[in-house]
Scaffold this motif. Structure first.
Motif, PDB file in Angstrom:
ATOM      1  N   ARG A  38      -3.560   2.217   4.417  1.00  0.00           N
ATOM      2  CA  ARG A  38      -2.949   3.424   4.963  1.00  0.00           C
ATOM      3  C   ARG A  38      -3.483   4.670   4.255  1.00  0.00           C
ATOM      4  NH1 ARG A  38       1.390   5.634   3.045  1.00  0.00           N
ATOM      5  NH2 ARG A  38       2.094   3.730   2.045  1.00  0.00           N
ATOM      6  N   LYS A  39      -3.601   4.616   2.932  1.00  0.00           N
ATOM      7  CA  LYS A  39      -4.116   5.752   2.169  1.00  0.00           C
ATOM      8  C   LYS A  39      -5.582   6.010   2.498  1.00  0.00           C
ATOM      9  CE  LYS A  39      -0.947   5.069  -1.671  1.00  0.00           C
ATOM     10  NZ  LYS A  39      -0.810   4.568  -3.040  1.00  0.00           N
ATOM     11  N   ARG A  40      -6.374   4.935   2.632  1.00  0.00           N
ATOM     12  CA  ARG A  40      -7.789   5.083   2.946  1.00  0.00           C
ATOM     13  C   ARG A  40      -7.974   5.712   4.326  1.00  0.00           C
ATOM     14  NH1 ARG A  40      -9.163   0.142   2.133  1.00  0.00           N
ATOM     15  NH2 ARG A  40      -9.049  -0.519   4.281  1.00  0.00           N
ATOM     16  N   VAL A  41      -7.182   5.264   5.305  1.00  0.00           N
ATOM     17  CA  VAL A  41      -7.284   5.819   6.658  1.00  0.00           C
ATOM     18  C   VAL A  41      -6.857   7.283   6.664  1.00  0.00           C
ATOM     19  CG1 VAL A  41      -6.265   5.702   8.971  1.00  0.00           C
ATOM     20  CG2 VAL A  41      -7.098   3.629   7.864  1.00  0.00           C
ATOM     21  N   ALA A  42      -5.812   7.613   5.913  1.00  0.00           N
ATOM     22  CA  ALA A  42      -5.369   9.011   5.844  1.00  0.00           C
ATOM     23  C   ALA A  42      -6.455   9.887   5.217  1.00  0.00           C
ATOM     24  CB  ALA A  42      -4.071   9.113   5.041  1.00  0.00           C
ATOM     25  N   ALA A  43      -7.101   9.385   4.159  1.00  0.00           N
ATOM     26  CA  ALA A  43      -8.176  10.150   3.510  1.00  0.00           C
ATOM     27  C   ALA A  43      -9.371  10.308   4.453  1.00  0.00           C
ATOM     28  CB  ALA A  43      -8.598   9.482   2.216  1.00  0.00           C
ATOM     29  N   GLN A  44      -9.724   9.237   5.170  1.00  0.00           N
ATOM     30  CA  GLN A  44     -10.841   9.315   6.109  1.00  0.00           C
ATOM     31  C   GLN A  44     -10.540  10.298   7.235  1.00  0.00           C
ATOM     32  OE1 GLN A  44     -11.373   5.246   7.316  1.00  0.00           O
ATOM     33  NE2 GLN A  44     -12.780   4.785   5.637  1.00  0.00           N
ATOM     34  N   THR A  45      -9.314  10.272   7.713  1.00  0.00           N
ATOM     35  CA  THR A  45      -8.926  11.190   8.783  1.00  0.00           C
ATOM     36  C   THR A  45      -8.989  12.635   8.292  1.00  0.00           C
ATOM     37  OG1 THR A  45      -7.475   9.504   9.724  1.00  0.00           O
ATOM     38  CG2 THR A  45      -7.092  11.775  10.419  1.00  0.00           C
ATOM     39  N   ALA A  46      -8.495  12.878   7.087  1.00  0.00           N
ATOM     40  CA  ALA A  46      -8.548  14.228   6.527  1.00  0.00           C
ATOM     41  C   ALA A  46      -9.998  14.678   6.347  1.00  0.00           C
ATOM     42  CB  ALA A  46      -7.809  14.282   5.193  1.00  0.00           C
ATOM     43  N   ASP A  47     -10.869  13.771   5.889  1.00  0.00           N
ATOM     44  CA  ASP A  47     -12.289  14.115   5.741  1.00  0.00           C
ATOM     45  C   ASP A  47     -12.926  14.444   7.083  1.00  0.00           C
ATOM     46  OD1 ASP A  47     -12.155  13.774   3.020  1.00  0.00           O
ATOM     47  OD2 ASP A  47     -13.068  11.764   3.036  1.00  0.00           O
ATOM     48  N   GLU A  48     -12.587  13.657   8.110  1.00  0.00           N
ATOM     49  CA  GLU A  48     -13.151  13.914   9.436  1.00  0.00           C
ATOM     50  C   GLU A  48     -12.674  15.258   9.982  1.00  0.00           C
ATOM     51  OE1 GLU A  48     -12.286  10.550  11.924  1.00  0.00           O
ATOM     52  OE2 GLU A  48     -13.440   9.196  10.651  1.00  0.00           O
ATOM     53  N   VAL A  49     -11.423  15.579   9.745  1.00  0.00           N
ATOM     54  CA  VAL A  49     -10.895  16.883  10.194  1.00  0.00           C
ATOM     55  C   VAL A  49     -11.613  18.003   9.452  1.00  0.00           C
ATOM     56  CG1 VAL A  49      -8.846  18.366  10.141  1.00  0.00           C
ATOM     57  CG2 VAL A  49      -8.659  16.016  10.948  1.00  0.00           C
ATOM     58  N   GLN A  50     -11.801  17.854   8.138  1.00  0.00           N
ATOM     59  CA  GLN A  50     -12.513  18.864   7.346  1.00  0.00           C
ATOM     60  C   GLN A  50     -13.936  19.041   7.863  1.00  0.00           C
ATOM     61  OE1 GLN A  50     -11.420  20.952   5.368  1.00  0.00           O
ATOM     62  NE2 GLN A  50      -9.772  20.139   4.147  1.00  0.00           N
ATOM     63  N   ARG A  51     -14.601  17.918   8.111  1.00  0.00           N
ATOM     64  CA  ARG A  51     -15.982  17.983   8.596  1.00  0.00           C
ATOM     65  C   ARG A  51     -16.043  18.673   9.965  1.00  0.00           C
ATOM     66  NH1 ARG A  51     -17.134  13.350   6.469  1.00  0.00           N
ATOM     67  NH2 ARG A  51     -16.387  12.088   8.173  1.00  0.00           N
TER      68      ARG A  51
END
Length: 182
Positions: A73-86
């Motif tokens: 769950r934490k990894r997916v949240a971090a990946q989602t935040a990174d994708e939004v930032q990108r």
């Protein structure tokens, strides 16, 4: 003294007496029953230990699965935040030519373009885009590209900003084009 003949003959009582065993036979049976009971108790204790061990094993498996899921769950949240930032960074980068055009229009007609320019910069700031103010600052090649050079004394200093540079959430999105003195 009484003898068995003294008692009246009762067929129910007689059959009951014949069913009764001597005390020595009862002692043997009670020892066997006690041994069987002890064996059964030992087996139950072993079964209880086995059940407790199995419970502990399942509990360990459940805790590991829960930890794995939390990590996922934490990894997916971090990946989602990174994708939004990108994605927002790419959007901001695609807006830079528009900002350049509005800035050039502002230089030519400040009164007419200033409200739009300020509104556009304000909205981009909310998203994380910042304009770099490098005028009369020491030249830093990480923040600016020197395209012109004029002689001067001392350390190189930015004499004029030819094209604005921008940072996106603290990282250089586009370096500024500058004229350097020194």
């Amino acid at each position: 003294m009484t003898t068995p003949d003294d008692f009246p003959s009762d067929p129910d009582r007689t059959s009951e007496m014949t069913r009764l065993r001597p005390i020595s036979d009862l002692d043997d049976q009670s020892e066997e029953a006690a041994a069987d009971t002890a064996e059964a108790e030992a087996a139950v204790e072993l079964d209880v230990e086995a059940v407790l061990a199995e419970r502990d094993n399942f509990k360990d498996i459940a805790l590991r699965l829960q930890a794995d899921f939390d990590n996922y769950r934490k990894r997916v949240a971090a990946q989602t935040a990174d994708e939004v930032q990108r994605a927002t960074g790419k959007m901001a980068e695609s807006m830079l030519p528009v900002l350049d055009a509005v800035e050039a229009a502002f230089v030519q007609h400040p009164a007419e373009v200033e409200p739009i320019f300020n509104l556009l910069l304000g909205e981009m700031r909310k998203l994380g885009l910042e304009s770099m103010n490098l005028h009369e600052q020491p030249f830093d090649p990480n923040l600016a590209e020197a395209v012109l050079h004029e002689p001067g004394d001392g350390e190189p200093v930015v004499a004029e900003v030819l094209r604005s540079g921008y940072t996106w959430k603290g990282k250089v999105l586009r370096p500024a084009m500058v004229k350097v003195r020194g």
